[in-house]
Design a protein around this motif. Structure first.
Motif, PDB file in Angstrom:
ATOM      1  N   UNK A 160      37.187  41.618  42.381  1.00  0.00           N
ATOM      2  CA  UNK A 160      37.827  41.621  41.304  1.00  0.00           C
ATOM      3  C   UNK A 160      38.087  43.067  40.513  1.00  0.00           C
ATOM      4  N   UNK A 161      37.524  44.263  41.114  1.00  0.00           N
ATOM      5  CA  UNK A 161      37.402  45.260  40.561  1.00  0.00           C
ATOM      6  C   UNK A 161      38.294  46.303  41.343  1.00  0.00           C
ATOM      7  N   UNK A 162      39.098  47.077  40.569  1.00  0.00           N
ATOM      8  CA  UNK A 162      39.751  48.365  41.378  1.00  0.00           C
ATOM      9  C   UNK A 162      39.243  49.652  40.435  1.00  0.00           C
ATOM     10  N   UNK A 163      39.490  50.734  41.011  1.00  0.00           N
ATOM     11  CA  UNK A 163      39.103  51.994  40.409  1.00  0.00           C
ATOM     12  C   UNK A 163      40.110  52.838  40.389  1.00  0.00           C
ATOM     13  N   UNK A 164      40.461  53.749  39.421  1.00  0.00           N
ATOM     14  CA  UNK A 164      41.756  54.397  39.305  1.00  0.00           C
ATOM     15  C   UNK A 164      41.246  55.673  38.513  1.00  0.00           C
TER      16      UNK A 164
ATOM     17  N   UNK B 232      47.041  41.157  32.969  1.00  0.00           N
ATOM     18  CA  UNK B 232      46.988  40.004  32.562  1.00  0.00           C
ATOM     19  C   UNK B 232      45.731  39.326  33.049  1.00  0.00           C
ATOM     20  N   UNK B 233      45.149  39.878  34.080  1.00  0.00           N
ATOM     21  CA  UNK B 233      43.916  39.248  34.596  1.00  0.00           C
ATOM     22  C   UNK B 233      42.699  40.170  34.726  1.00  0.00           C
ATOM     23  N   UNK B 234      42.615  41.350  34.090  1.00  0.00           N
ATOM     24  CA  UNK B 234      41.673  42.434  34.219  1.00  0.00           C
ATOM     25  C   UNK B 234      41.523  42.916  32.674  1.00  0.00           C
ATOM     26  N   UNK B 235      40.258  43.193  32.680  1.00  0.00           N
ATOM     27  CA  UNK B 235      39.409  44.221  31.573  1.00  0.00           C
ATOM     28  C   UNK B 235      39.637  45.444  32.258  1.00  0.00           C
TER      29      UNK B 235
ATOM     30  N   UNK C 109      45.849  42.563  27.130  1.00  0.00           N
ATOM     31  CA  UNK C 109      46.230  43.152  25.760  1.00  0.00           C
ATOM     32  C   UNK C 109      46.908  44.468  26.326  1.00  0.00           C
ATOM     33  N   UNK C 110      48.016  44.490  25.267  1.00  0.00           N
ATOM     34  CA  UNK C 110      48.999  45.743  25.553  1.00  0.00           C
ATOM     35  C   UNK C 110      48.218  46.976  25.220  1.00  0.00           C
TER      36      UNK C 110
END
Length: 170
Positions: free
Chosen positions: A90-94, A110-113, A153-154
């Motif tokens: 459940x992790x992605x890096x950018x 909607x599903x990630x901090x 959150x936006x």
């Protein structure tokens, strides 16, 4: 009657405890097996006997992105497609690169901090709370600062300096 009340109270407490329990994963990791056609909560797991350090390594964040576009930013994503060890975590890096005054438009996950670390330059970040009063939480970050955007959150990021900015997002 008193026994029924006690029994219902114990049952309610038991259900509350059960719903608050967060189970541990069944395995340490699940390196993506791109050859399998099975899909359950991500890609199928590679045989753990075949796993190597390369499955948990990505090289490429040292390369700057092309920021010559109207918004002045570039995004380099690292997902399970580039880093098979991320599978089911459940992790992605950018990596974001910003031209002077470049901006990442308002968006949400909607599903990630999201966590941002500023590697160079200064960036204004912010999000809008949903409770109680849609308050803007914003700050200018400097090199070495970290900021968290709560799930759903936006939020936005904007380079407020004159130099190139290289924040890393998780």
């Amino acid at each position: 009657m008193e026994n029924q009340i006690i029994m219902l109270s114990l049952l309610a407490m038991t259900c509350t405890l059960a719903m608050a329990f967060e189970p541990s994963p069944l395995q340490d990791f699940c390196v993506a097996d791109y050859t399998s056609s099975a899909r359950v909560n991500g890609l199928a797991c590679m045989d753990s006997k075949l796993v190597q350090a390369e499955h948990f390594t990505y090289s490429g964040f040292h390369l700057a992105g092309n920021t010559s576009n109207p918004l002045g930013f570039s995004v380099t994503p690292v997902t399970v497609a580039q880093l098979p060890g991320l599978n089911t975590l459940g992790i992605a890096l950018v990596r974001f690169d910003y031209a002077p005054w470049g901006v990442t438009p308002i968006h949400l996950h909607p599903r990630a901090t999201e966590i941002i670390t500023v590697l160079e330059g200064s960036i204004q970040v912010g999000f809008v709370t949903s409770n109680p009063d849609n308050k803007l939480i914003s700050k200018v970050l400097q090199k070495g600062d970290v900021f968290v955007f709560p799930m759903g959150l936006v939020h936005f990021q904007r380079n407020v300096g004159y130099g190139m900015l290289l924040p890393s997002l998780l």
